[in-house]
Design a protein around this motif. Structure first.
Motif, PDB file in Angstrom:
ATOM      1  N   LEU A  98       5.293  81.599   2.509  1.00 15.86           N
ATOM      2  CA  LEU A  98       5.281  82.063   3.899  1.00 15.86           C
ATOM      3  C   LEU A  98       5.821  83.475   4.059  1.00 15.86           C
ATOM      4  O   LEU A  98       5.411  84.199   4.970  1.00 15.86           O
ATOM      5  CB  LEU A  98       6.073  81.104   4.788  1.00 15.86           C
ATOM      6  N   SER A  99       6.748  83.882   3.182  1.00 18.55           N
ATOM      7  CA  SER A  99       7.295  85.231   3.353  1.00 18.55           C
ATOM      8  C   SER A  99       6.198  86.269   3.121  1.00 18.55           C
ATOM      9  O   SER A  99       6.152  87.288   3.804  1.00 18.55           O
ATOM     10  CB  SER A  99       8.473  85.462   2.411  1.00 18.55           C
ATOM     11  N   ALA A 136       3.993  86.177   6.204  1.00 18.31           N
ATOM     12  CA  ALA A 136       4.642  86.873   7.319  1.00 18.31           C
ATOM     13  C   ALA A 136       4.563  88.385   7.112  1.00 18.31           C
ATOM     14  O   ALA A 136       4.249  89.136   8.047  1.00 18.31           O
ATOM     15  CB  ALA A 136       6.103  86.433   7.443  1.00 18.31           C
ATOM     16  N   GLY A 176       0.973  89.451   7.739  1.00 23.16           N
ATOM     17  CA  GLY A 176       0.612  89.260   9.138  1.00 23.16           C
ATOM     18  C   GLY A 176       1.268  90.289  10.045  1.00 23.16           C
ATOM     19  O   GLY A 176       0.619  90.895  10.902  1.00 23.16           O
ATOM     20  N   VAL A 177       2.575  90.496   9.864  1.00 23.99           N
ATOM     21  CA  VAL A 177       3.305  91.475  10.675  1.00 23.99           C
ATOM     22  C   VAL A 177       2.732  92.873  10.442  1.00 23.99           C
ATOM     23  O   VAL A 177       2.559  93.660  11.381  1.00 23.99           O
ATOM     24  CB  VAL A 177       4.819  91.429  10.348  1.00 23.99           C
ATOM     25  N   LEU A 198       9.479  92.805  15.423  1.00 25.42           N
ATOM     26  CA  LEU A 198       8.646  92.092  14.452  1.00 25.42           C
ATOM     27  C   LEU A 198       9.056  92.391  13.014  1.00 25.42           C
ATOM     28  O   LEU A 198       9.082  91.502  12.166  1.00 25.42           O
ATOM     29  CB  LEU A 198       7.173  92.459  14.655  1.00 25.42           C
ATOM     30  N   GLN A 238      10.315  89.879  10.043  1.00 26.51           N
ATOM     31  CA  GLN A 238       9.729  89.824   8.702  1.00 26.51           C
ATOM     32  C   GLN A 238      10.796  90.025   7.621  1.00 26.51           C
ATOM     33  O   GLN A 238      10.796  89.350   6.597  1.00 26.51           O
ATOM     34  CB  GLN A 238       8.648  90.889   8.585  1.00 26.51           C
ATOM     35  N   MET A 282      12.565  86.819   7.121  1.00 26.07           N
ATOM     36  CA  MET A 282      11.776  85.882   6.312  1.00 26.07           C
ATOM     37  C   MET A 282      11.887  86.232   4.826  1.00 26.07           C
ATOM     38  O   MET A 282      12.028  85.360   3.975  1.00 26.07           O
ATOM     39  CB  MET A 282      10.290  85.935   6.703  1.00 26.07           C
ATOM     40  N   THR A 283      11.814  87.519   4.530  1.00 24.69           N
ATOM     41  CA  THR A 283      11.850  87.950   3.134  1.00 24.69           C
ATOM     42  C   THR A 283      13.210  87.657   2.520  1.00 24.69           C
ATOM     43  O   THR A 283      13.305  87.176   1.396  1.00 24.69           O
ATOM     44  CB  THR A 283      11.554  89.453   3.038  1.00 24.69           C
TER      45      THR A 283
END
Lengths: 289, 364
Positions: A204-205, A208, A211-212, A267, A271, A274-275
């Motif tokens: 997912l990272s 994300a 996507g971001v 955003l 991100q 997430m990372t």
């Protein structure tokens, strides 16, 4: 003082100076402009107020913001849907073939952004390649009007940013310990459940990040909507562009820009979060491998 | 002991071969593993032991041969359908899940109800001493703790057979010795058959009921640790397990072996001609005078409980190692001439074919 204590700071100095001169100062100026008013004959009246931000909230402009966000979100979503299977396929290929596959995925990047966008005009116009192909296949109705639509803009955005997303997802998938997948199978999960419960959450990272990336570059983009959306199509980027270069309303353009930048920073922070979470996890997974 | 030849085997490996391209990683292996057995697959790296383990788990498929679990051929089954579990060398704990979630994962896949899952996870956490770590993520655990979680995650599934790939490889020596006994205890309590892959012969000797020695994809010997230590089937096995001295000489037709002017009758006479005699350091006596194999002391290593005296002789490539009790070895000095005598009954003779293998001694 030891010889190397101050040195790292000195080494960073050129980069810091660069950022201050060309990033911090211009941003601060834009932020400042946003609180003033447009002069009667252009220029700036130094009259501090919040009027420009109130105007951003006006349904006319807020609507453009929302439409831009919707387009950027659609582009990001489509890019992820296309890039994920591609990145997954590349990680499953033999290690010796992965660099060449990645090279092909990134290949469009080596040509100019404008040329790549113009290419879509050639493809999508009423006498373009796509319509010709349809007719050759036996379609005899009215040629499709695909150019100068929201769909054309989204197509252009997805096409241009796809390589980034493939790279971002590939980088998390390729770092995944393959024994995790095997462990899941060993514990009784089939291939589908293994993907949903192990592979997907752990990549997912990358999703994300990709996507971001697409969202931020799309929402502020003004070239693609100008070329593929035609004149009648406006996104925030076009609006900001117009305020500075046509309407000569720098303060309002600055306010629009600031709102856009704030949105992007939020955003990017999401991100980064997430990372950071994912890097802790992969560290844990690989420490003893 | 598990000399259970009348019992039915739990796992039968029938003439299994696995080729990667032209190279056979596993070459025609036959093996029976019985219920409740602690079985070790032992061999140097690249001997095919991990490939064999991965075939049992379902991650590799045999090029030929069959693998039967309780009499049923498991070859067509994917890993998730096999009633056995593998503990991975990297532990492969799911980094995005807590210890509890890692344990519950395998039970959720069996679609057990939540209460049952909770009960079994709690029970296994308690028996592996992990209850207090239940809500931690793998990144917050030490190496030893991760190892226990990986074991618990496999045990909670109550498999018929648990495969362990170098389970103690990443741990330091002290912890490894403790975990060897811990693994044995858990195996005994759970009543599960363990098949462990290791390159560490000491580990195999301590833990296994029976073990198999592999080399270059082939099975050299299967037996209890004692059988293999006392009666190795070839010089490679002899050298791989424990410390072994090799002396070159000739075998006579009357069953006596002579090296230089030292002659003895080994426990197993082989066909006459050039031969190799293998003897453990604890079966060699050393004296400063008298008869026996003449040599010169080249090194003395003090180990606390005993001393290992290295004696260079004319008939061995490497110095012969002799184990003497620490307080008895005091009179011996480096450079002094000594005479060695072997406990003939405990010596193993190998014929000339084996001596080729003995030159690989240095590589291991």
């Amino acid at each position: 003082m030891s010889y190397n204590a101050a040195r790292p700071n000195l080494l960073a100095a050129p980069a810091v100076l660069w950022l201050v001169a060309f990033m911090i100062v211009p941003c601060a100026l834009i932020l400042l402009f946003a609180f003033f008013e447009r002069g009667v004959f252009g220029g700036i009246d130094y009259n501090f107020n919040f009027g420009n931000f109130a105007r951003v909230a006006d349904p006319l402009y807020a609507g453009i913001f929302l439409r831009s966000a919707r387009i950027a979100l659609t582009a990001a979503g489509l890019a992820i849907l296309i890039a994920y299977p591609a990145a997954y396929a590349i990680t499953r290929a033999p290690a010796s073939r992965q660099p060449i596959l990645l090279f092909f995925a990134v290949l469009p990047f080596w040509s100019n952004y404008l040329i790549r966008t113009y290419a879509w005009i050639v493809l999508l116009n009423r006498e373009g390649l796509v319509n010709n192909l349809l007719q050759a296949l036996g379609y005899h109705g009215e040629p499709l009007s695909m150019l100068y639509t929201e769909g054309a803009v989204i197509t252009g955005l997805v096409y241009n940013y796809l390589p980034f997303v493939i790279l971002a997802i590939y980088s998390t998938l390729s770092r995944l310990n393959p024994e995790l997948i095997e462990a899941s199978r060993d514990l009784g999960a089939g291939p589908v459940r293994t993907f949903l419960k192990v592979t997907l959450p752990l990549s997912l990272s990358g999703v994300a990040a990709g996507g971001v990336f697409v969202f931020i570059l799309s929402i502020g983009n003004f070239v693609t909507p100008a070329l593929l959306g035609g004149g009648r199509f406006q996104m925030v980027g076009n609006l900001v562009y117009d305020q500075f270069l046509s309407a000569n309303d720098w303060p309002f353009g600055a306010a629009l820009g600031m709102v856009l930048i704030t949105l992007m920073i939020v955003l990017l922070m999401f991100q980064a979060h997430m990372t950071a979470r994912a890097s802790g996890e992969t560290k844990g997974a690989n420490a003893d491998a | 002991m598990t000399g259970s030849m009348n019992k039915k085997p739990l796992l039968t490996i029938k003439n299994v071969t696995k080729k990667f391209g032209p190279i056979a990683a596993v070459d025609g292996i036959d093996l029976d593993i019985y219920e409740n057995e602690f079985f070790a697959l032992l061999g140097p790296s690249g001997c095919g032991k991990t490939t064999l383990l991965r075939m049992i788990a379902g991650f590799e498929f045999p090029t030929s041969g069959a693998i039967l679990l309780s009499g049923q051929d498991i070859a067509p089954l994917p890993p998730e359908k096999r009633p056995l579990n593998l503990m991975f060398q990297s532990y492969a704990l799911f980094p995005h899940m807590t210890v509890r979630q890692n344990l519950a994962y395998g039970l959720e896949m069996e679609r057990l109800d939540g209460q049952e899952i909770r009960r079994r996870v709690d029970e296994t956490l308690a028996s592996t001493d992990l209850s207090e770590l239940a809500d931690r993520k793998p990144e917050q655990l030490s190496g030893g703790q991760k190892q226990r979680v990986a074991l618990a995650r496999a045990l909670v599934k109550k498999p018929k057979l648990l495969l362990l790939d170098e389970p103690l490889g990443a741990l330091d020596k002290k912890l490894r010795e403790r975990m060897q006994l811990e693994l044995k205890r858990l195996q005994h309590e759970a009543g599960i058959t363990f098949v462990i892959v290791t390159h560490d012969q000491e580990e195999a000797l301590v833990m296994a009921d029976r073990m198999a020695i592999l080399k270059s994809g082939r099975l050299l010997q299967v037996g209890s640790p004692e059988e293999i230590y006392e009666a190795p089937s070839d010089p490679f096995v002899a050298n791989f397990i424990g410390v072994m001295n090799f002396v070159k000489g000739t075998m006579d037709s009357d069953g006596s072996f002579s090296a230089g002017d030292y002659t003895l009758r080994p426990g197993n006479p082989v066909k006459s001609g050039p031969a190799l005699l293998a003897v453990r350091p604890e079966h060699v006596s050393i004296a400063t005078d008298g008869q026996g194999l003449a040599g010169v002391i080249s090194d003395i290593a003090y180990h606390g409980l005993d001393r290992v005296v290295h004696v260079r002789t004319a008939v061995s490539d490497a110095p012969v190692q002799v184990r003497v009790e620490a307080d008895k070895g005091r009179g011996l000095d480096i450079g002094s001439s000594v005479h060695l005598t072997f406990n003939a009954e405990k010596c193993r003779a190998f014929d000339a074919a084996g001596s080729v293998t003995a030159t690989e001694k240095e590589k291991i």
